[in-house]
Design an enzyme around this catalytic site. Structure first.
Site, PDB file in Angstrom:
ATOM      1  N   GLU A  52       4.717 -17.873  16.661  1.00  0.00           N
ATOM      2  CA  GLU A  52       4.234 -17.633  18.032  1.00  0.00           C
ATOM      3  C   GLU A  52       4.376 -16.172  18.441  1.00  0.00           C
ATOM      4  O   GLU A  52       3.598 -15.670  19.244  1.00  0.00           O
ATOM      5  CB  GLU A  52       4.961 -18.533  19.030  1.00  0.00           C
ATOM      6  CG  GLU A  52       4.581 -20.009  18.930  1.00  0.00           C
ATOM      7  CD  GLU A  52       5.387 -20.756  17.869  1.00  0.00           C
ATOM      8  OE1 GLU A  52       6.188 -20.106  17.159  1.00  0.00           O
ATOM      9  OE2 GLU A  52       5.209 -21.983  17.750  1.00  0.00           O
ATOM     10  N   PHE A 114      13.869 -33.624  23.639  1.00  0.00           N
ATOM     11  CA  PHE A 114      13.546 -32.944  22.390  1.00  0.00           C
ATOM     12  C   PHE A 114      12.561 -31.806  22.664  1.00  0.00           C
ATOM     13  O   PHE A 114      11.542 -31.993  23.322  1.00  0.00           O
ATOM     14  CB  PHE A 114      12.938 -33.941  21.390  1.00  0.00           C
ATOM     15  CG  PHE A 114      12.516 -33.267  20.105  1.00  0.00           C
ATOM     16  CD1 PHE A 114      13.445 -32.633  19.286  1.00  0.00           C
ATOM     17  CD2 PHE A 114      11.172 -33.230  19.731  1.00  0.00           C
ATOM     18  CE1 PHE A 114      13.056 -31.991  18.125  1.00  0.00           C
ATOM     19  CE2 PHE A 114      10.770 -32.591  18.564  1.00  0.00           C
ATOM     20  CZ  PHE A 114      11.712 -31.965  17.755  1.00  0.00           C
ATOM     21  N   GLN A 115      12.855 -30.648  22.157  1.00  0.00           N
ATOM     22  CA  GLN A 115      12.051 -29.444  22.331  1.00  0.00           C
ATOM     23  C   GLN A 115      11.845 -29.068  23.788  1.00  0.00           C
ATOM     24  O   GLN A 115      10.798 -28.561  24.171  1.00  0.00           O
ATOM     25  CB  GLN A 115      10.713 -29.562  21.598  1.00  0.00           C
ATOM     26  CG  GLN A 115      10.918 -29.645  20.083  1.00  0.00           C
ATOM     27  CD  GLN A 115       9.662 -29.379  19.289  1.00  0.00           C
ATOM     28  OE1 GLN A 115       8.577 -29.775  19.696  1.00  0.00           O
ATOM     29  NE2 GLN A 115       9.822 -28.710  18.146  1.00  0.00           N
ATOM     30  N   LYS A 164       3.559 -32.471  29.097  1.00  0.00           N
ATOM     31  CA  LYS A 164       2.666 -33.271  28.259  1.00  0.00           C
ATOM     32  C   LYS A 164       1.989 -34.395  29.050  1.00  0.00           C
ATOM     33  O   LYS A 164       0.799 -34.664  28.865  1.00  0.00           O
ATOM     34  CB  LYS A 164       3.454 -33.848  27.081  1.00  0.00           C
ATOM     35  CG  LYS A 164       2.558 -34.543  26.074  1.00  0.00           C
ATOM     36  CD  LYS A 164       3.281 -34.824  24.774  1.00  0.00           C
ATOM     37  CE  LYS A 164       2.306 -35.423  23.755  1.00  0.00           C
ATOM     38  NZ  LYS A 164       2.950 -35.677  22.467  1.00  0.00           N
ATOM     39  N   MET A 475      13.769   5.493  11.388  1.00  0.00           N
ATOM     40  CA  MET A 475      14.181   6.073  12.665  1.00  0.00           C
ATOM     41  C   MET A 475      15.673   5.873  12.886  1.00  0.00           C
ATOM     42  O   MET A 475      16.362   6.748  13.423  1.00  0.00           O
ATOM     43  CB  MET A 475      13.369   5.458  13.811  1.00  0.00           C
ATOM     44  CG  MET A 475      13.585   6.119  15.149  1.00  0.00           C
ATOM     45  SD  MET A 475      13.239   7.901  15.097  1.00  0.00           S
ATOM     46  CE  MET A 475      11.547   7.969  15.671  1.00  0.00           C
TER      47      MET A 475
HETATM   48  C1  LIG Z   1      12.635  -5.924  17.128  1.00  0.00           C
HETATM   49  C2  LIG Z   1      13.350  -4.635  16.956  1.00  0.00           C
HETATM   50  N1  LIG Z   1      14.559  -4.591  16.364  1.00  0.00           N
HETATM   51  C3  LIG Z   1      15.198  -3.414  16.202  1.00  0.00           C
HETATM   52  C4  LIG Z   1      14.645  -2.234  16.628  1.00  0.00           C
HETATM   53  C5  LIG Z   1      15.382  -0.903  16.440  1.00  0.00           C
HETATM   54  N2  LIG Z   1      14.609  -0.014  15.575  1.00  0.00           N
HETATM   55  C6  LIG Z   1      13.813   0.962  16.085  1.00  0.00           C
HETATM   56  S1  LIG Z   1      12.996   1.793  14.907  1.00  0.00           S
HETATM   57  C7  LIG Z   1      13.711   0.901  13.690  1.00  0.00           C
HETATM   58  C8  LIG Z   1      13.385   1.171  12.267  1.00  0.00           C
HETATM   59  C9  LIG Z   1      11.967   0.941  11.956  1.00  0.00           C
HETATM   60  O1  LIG Z   1      11.832   0.965  10.568  1.00  0.00           O
HETATM   61  P1  LIG Z   1      10.424   1.068   9.895  1.00  0.00           P
HETATM   62  O2  LIG Z   1       9.519   0.008  10.398  1.00  0.00           O
HETATM   63  O3  LIG Z   1      10.635   1.087   8.418  1.00  0.00           O
HETATM   64  O4  LIG Z   1       9.852   2.441  10.421  1.00  0.00           O
HETATM   65  P2  LIG Z   1      10.268   3.932  10.029  1.00  0.00           P
HETATM   66  O5  LIG Z   1      11.149   4.436  11.104  1.00  0.00           O
HETATM   67  O6  LIG Z   1      10.973   3.863   8.706  1.00  0.00           O
HETATM   68  O7  LIG Z   1       8.982   4.659   9.962  1.00  0.00           O
HETATM   69  C10 LIG Z   1      14.593  -0.041  14.206  1.00  0.00           C
HETATM   70  C11 LIG Z   1      15.421  -0.981  13.427  1.00  0.00           C
HETATM   71  C12 LIG Z   1      13.379  -2.341  17.277  1.00  0.00           C
HETATM   72  N3  LIG Z   1      12.764  -1.266  17.773  1.00  0.00           N
HETATM   73  N4  LIG Z   1      12.756  -3.531  17.395  1.00  0.00           N
END
Ligand SMILES: Cc1ncc(C[n+]2csc(CCOP(=O)(O)OP(=O)(O)O)c2C)c(N)n1
Ligand SMILES: [Mg+2]
Lengths: 570, 157
Positions: A52, A114-115, A164, A475
């Site tokens: 979803e 449920f759910q 429902k 990042m």
């Molecule tokens: C759902 C979620 N969990 C954690 C984060 C924290 N976060 C921000 S950037 C990042 C790393 C992203 O990694 P990647 O997709 O490999 O991109 P890159 O920075 O390597 O280009 C994380 C874990 C987030 N923004 N969203």
């Protein structure tokens, strides 16, 4: 004549058809099953997502690419809770979304059936508004209201939860009537007095900056913005959500300011004597520490959401209204005025030349994302819809891709939701099957929603995905390098698990890999040629690269870190 | 910091109280008092929210964004009629009985129930008057007490 009697479920589908909904994204389940029965016979296209969250982001991508309502359907309980992330994401980025969720029977509500989940409660802070239907006869009117609320004013997500038994209840189809929403009357036409005051400030300004964002795109005001900027010679910065609202490459376009903005865009705001802020919200990723932000500037702040005005920064001239009307008003009020901005424009032009975005791609060295992006754009002849995830790659795309049209740049700006790119690209491609849709994703992000690649193949939605595979949450790694002494706690992925080629293949897509400079042209041309299936390119890139410029969170936009050298002086 | 009083006209729809209170708490705003009840207009309720916020402008704007919120008026404290209700159960015994009843009637509290060893008083008045009455009863032993939220109307509106 007796009125046609329909079930609640049929009223839902009839109601969606009545609202001109042509595509919905979703996943079925017990409580929503009655609605899936008439949906099967409806001309509405249903795209079966694998999760979803994916369905929600698909609806967002559809909405952001078209500027129209995106619709997502889910069942009760876990179906609804899985939707919370895309709802929150849509709320942050003002995306018009309608979510329809099944609920346990009204007689069972409150019994931990449920759910059962308290969907209205859970989604209250993640939606612009939500409803729990208590009688099937309400359905047509509520759907009309929901669409109206989602798409007008400051757009946003609206959820309609339907038990429902109500979906099975029989009621007459009655064409929805006039809306009765005494508490919802968005102001779209700006107060002429305020517009006049704004124009007086603009006339006196020697260093104005048009600071514009997503509001321009929502109100389809890009042409008016172009006229305002070019007629009066005012430089423009476009925020992350506003990329494409004003064409990159134009001499007045300074592109993105802020945390990873380019030097000139960020500095132009610091040096400005007037900010003409339209459809922006002074987000912390733009302002850094607000007390150091644009200290010499007066502020005109126009937004359709009055709550944004004065929230972060006081405005000398607050204007509540739709961006398009505001800009038209400004153009009219300025008339044949000639602004004295020539020096300012050439000062910024020189700054751009002096402080360009920079990166070093060595011939034999590891691939750098900015270089790959620039090569990719050269190879794509047509205007693409570009969708990014969250992280370094997102910032590089925003920095290095040339956006010239609105609604061609989709990303998760406000919430920063990893996993957004692939499903959002599917949504965009569903809306525009003939357009090139590129998901430019990170490896971490891709792994959050990669099951939707199956949706793309089975539903015949041939998007193209480039996974910038640095084997890391890049990042996060960058922050750990700068702020945590290079202690790389839990930021490491691997670059070879999963095997992206096998993964793509197993999911019905074509997998390609690129490792070095000499691969780029061949691989991208192949990717661009294949149009009968989704294509995934595993683009292996330098794990140690960092995004610059950078202003650390809470820092001052006067102190921009330009490169790794500057870090030593931190 | 001085108190600010918001009079909020809302649609009488399910969940409206939850929406208002969650909007307030989600933005990290505190409230001193909140009361809600029907108005003379069918389908409309009124909430009175008392807060000490500097950020009241932001609260107003955020509340105004709620679809079910129709109108928000900030009341001018100088022209506002404000009242609150209190029910207070206090212990009594042979020795204290007379004194309690005397103090209550001097405070204009009405006795609404009297038992062997307790009395319940009702008092309507300003928050200050209610505070004073509470202090007056304290030495006798307050068993239980409840105060309704503050309600207010501007006298010149
Ligand atoms: C759902 C979620 N969990 C954690 C984060 C924290 N976060 C921000 S950037 C990042 C790393 C992203 O990694 P990647 O997709 O490999 O991109 P890159 O920075 O390597 O280009 C994380 C874990 C987030 N923004 N969203
Ligand atoms: Mg990565």
């Amino acid at each position: 004549m007796t009125k046609e009697q329909l079930t609640g479920a049929e009223l839902v589908i009839r109601g969606l058809e009545y609202l001109n909904v042509s595509t919905v994204f979703g996943v079925p389940g017990g409580a929503i099953l009655p609605a899936y029965d008439p949906l099967y016979d409806s001309p509405i296209r249903h795209i079966l997502a694998r999760h979803e969250q994916g369905a929600g982001h698909m609806a967002e991508g559809y909405a952001q690419a078209t500027g129209e309502l995106g619709v997502v359907i889910a069942t009760s309980g876990p179906g609804a809770t899985n939707l919370i992330t895309p709802l929150a994401n849509a709320l942050m980025d003002s995306t018009p979304l309608l979510a329809i969720t099944g609920q346990v029977a009204s007689t069972a509500i409150g019994n931990d059936a449920f759910q059962e989940a308290y969907t209205v409660g859970l989604s209250m802070a993640a939606t612009k508004h939500n409803y729990l239907i208590t009688d099937a006869s309400e359905i047509p009117q509520v759907l009309k209201e929901a669409k109206f609320i989602a798409t007008t004013g400051r757009p946003g997500p609206v959820l309609v939860d339907i038990p429902k038994d109500i979906l099975n209840q029989v009621a007459a189809w009655v064409e929805p009537g006039d809306l009765d929403l005494p508490g919802y009357k968005p102001t779209t036409e700006p107060n002429p007095k305020m517009v006049h005051q704004a124009s007086s400030l603009i006339k006196k300004s020697k260093k104005p900056i048009l600071y514009v964002g997503g509001g321009i795109i929502h109100s389809k005001a890009n042409n008016e913005l172009f006229e305002l900027a070019t007629k009066f010679n005012i430089p423009v910065v476009t925020t992350l959500m506003g990329r494409g609202a004003f064409p990159d490459g134009h001499e007045l376009c300074l592109e993105m300011p802020g945390m990873h903005g380019n030097y000139t865009a960020t500095t132009s705001i610091q040096n400005a004597d007037l900010l003409i802020a339209i459809g922006v919200r002074f987000d912390d990723r733009v302002t850094a520490n607000p007390s150091f932000f644009a200290q010499n500037a007066k502020v005109i702040h126009a937004d359709i959401d009055p709550a944004e005005i004065g929230k972060v920064r006081d405005a000398q001239v607050p204007i509540v209204g739709d961006a398009k009307s505001v800009i038209k008003g400004l153009i009219e009020a300025l008339g044949d005025e000639k602004l004295d901005t020539k020096n300012w424009v050439s000062e910024l032009k020189e700054m751009k030349t002096e402080f360009p975005l920079s990166y070093k791609q060595e011939d034999k060295g590891p691939l750098k994302v900015p270089y790959v992006l620039e090569e990719l754009q050269k190879l794509t002849k047509e205007e693409a819809i570009v969708v990014a995830g969250v992280g370094q790659h997102q910032m590089w795309v925003s920095q290095h891709w040339n956006f010239t049209e609105p609604n061609t740049w989709l990303n998760s700006g406000g919430l920063g939701t990893m996993g957004y790119a692939l499903p959002a690209a599917i949504g965009a491609k569903t809306a525009y099957p003939d357009k090139l849709v590129l998901a430019l994703d990170g490896d971490g992000c891709f792994q959050m929603t990669c099951q939707e690649l199956i949706t793309a193949s089975t539903e015949n939605i041939p998007i193209k995905i480039v996974v910038f595979n640095n084997g890391n949450h890049g990042m996060v790694r960058q922050w750990q390098k700068i702020f945590y002494n290079s202690k790389f706690s839990a930021s490491e992925l691997t670059h070879d698990t999963p095997d992206y080629l096998k993964l793509a293949e197993s999911m019905g897509a074509v997998g390609l890999r690129m490792m070095e400079k000499s691969d780029i042209e061949k691989v991208f041309n192949k990717m661009l040629e294949i149009n009968d299936r989704p294509v995934l390119v595993d683009c292996v890139v330098d794990p140690d690269d960092m995004v610059f410029p950078m202003v650390p969170a809470g820092g001052s936009n006067d102190q921009i870190i330009m490169n790794e050298e500057d870090l030593k002086n931190l | 910091m001085s108190e600010r009083i918001l009079s909020v006209l809302v649609e009488d729809k399910p969940g409206v109280l939850a929406r208002v209170s969650s909007t307030i708490s989600r933005r990290g705003f505190n409230i001193n008092s909140l009361s809600v009840g029907p108005t003379n207009i069918e389908g409309r309720s009124k909430m009175t929210i008392v807060t000490e916020l500097d950020a009241v402008e932001q609260v107003k704007k955020q509340l105004n964004k709620l679809v079910n919120v129709i109108k928000i008026v900030e009341l001018d404290p100088n022209m506002t009629i404000e009242t609150e209700v209190l029910l207070l159960k206090v212990s009594i015994n042979k020795d204290s009985q007379t004194s309690v009843i005397e103090k209550a009637s001097l405070s204009n509290a009405t006795s609404v129930d009297v038992g062997q060893d307790f009395a319940i008083f009702e008092l309507t008045g300003s928050s200050k008057e209610l505070d004073k009455f509470e202090a007056l009863m304290k030495p006798f032993g307050i068993i239980e007490m409840v105060r309704g939220g503050r309600i207010a109307l501007q006298s010149n509106l």
